[in-house]
Design a protein around this motif. Structure first.
Motif: not given
Length: 264
Positions: A239, A242, A245, A249
């Motif tokens: 990734p 942010e 990422a 998740e």
């Protein structure tokens, strides 16, 4: 609807079971009690990944009797030999595969085996032989009773065809960043999860896949196709920033929900 429930569960915000506590230094002399506790937690051995992971390079046979791969597992269940479910990760050799396998093993509290000899363009019969040998190893050596096949990238089309034909044993199939041929998608009969990056043609591929799967009477409603907007093709394994990422998740949470639902 079952799929809606799985999706809602997977995307519900949650604290990772074994996430390391973040350490955020701040300027000045005053730090809150909470910040000091976080720093102490970060140094606590209980948060170290190696405590919770079993990792080993294994030999499981294979088409020529020499199949090797990387095995990672939730360690407490290895100690008491209580593993009953496993994930077979079919991915081309690339950076990030082992790290992703570790995350799946921790998140799903299961065994994960990554065969090392797989590559784009290999004969489908050889891939099937490797998968059967790996599945047999997981069952005989570790007691796994259910298996989720997780395929990535260029290995997705042949994996979908082989699972659809019954040439790879699977209780469920999940694919990452790869499409499947229309004929195979219409024939697949095990619960099917597909995760795409929207970048490039990913969103269009996801839309076509949904249309094709909707015509599969064998599958019914046991499928989910999810494309992640604003994400590059590699967002799950590598990734960038942010946004990716957070999307990675969410993707892992969907895999966890799929394994939890269909590999019990």
């Amino acid at each position: 609807m079952l799929i809606a429930a799985v999706l809602a569960l997977a995307l519900t915000p949650r604290q990772p079971r074994l996430a390391r506590a973040p350490h955020r230094p701040r300027s000045g002399l005053v730090r809150s009690v909470a910040e000091q506790e976080l720093e102490l937690d970060a140094d606590d051995p209980v948060y170290r990944e190696e405590l919770w992971l079993y990792q080993e390079d294994v030999r499981y046979g294979g088409s020529s009797g020499g199949g090797v791969g990387y095995l990672t597992a939730y360690n407490p269940s290895m100690v008491d030999r209580s593993h009953t479910r496993a994930v077979l990760l079919l991915a081309p050799p690339r950076a990030g595969v082992k790290e992703f396998a570790n995350r799946v093993a921790l998140s799903c509290e299961c065994l994960v085996l990554c065969p090392a000899g797989l590559a784009p363009g290999m004969p489908p019969s050889r891939m099937a032989a490797e998968a059967w040998a790996a599945a047999t190893y997981l069952n005989r050596q570790h007691g796994a009773q259910s298996l989720v096949v997780l395929a990535e990238g260029a290995l997705v089309p042949p994996a979908v065809e082989l699972v659809a034909a019954g040439d790879i044993p699977a209780h469920a199939l999940a694919v990452l960043a790869g499409d499947g041929r229309e004929a195979a998608l219409r024939e697949i009969s095990v619960p099917f999860l597909a995760l795409f990056a929207a970048e490039g043609s990913g969103a269009a591929q996801a839309s076509r896949m949904r249309d094709t799967l909707s015509l599969n009477s064998r599958l019914g409603r046991d499928y989910l196709v999810k494309d992640f907007s604003e994400c590059g093709r590699d967002f799950i394994f590598a990734p960038r920033g942010e946004t990716e990422a957070a999307a990675a998740e969410d993707a892992l949470a969907l895999v966890e929900a799929w394994v939890g639902r269909y590999a019990e």
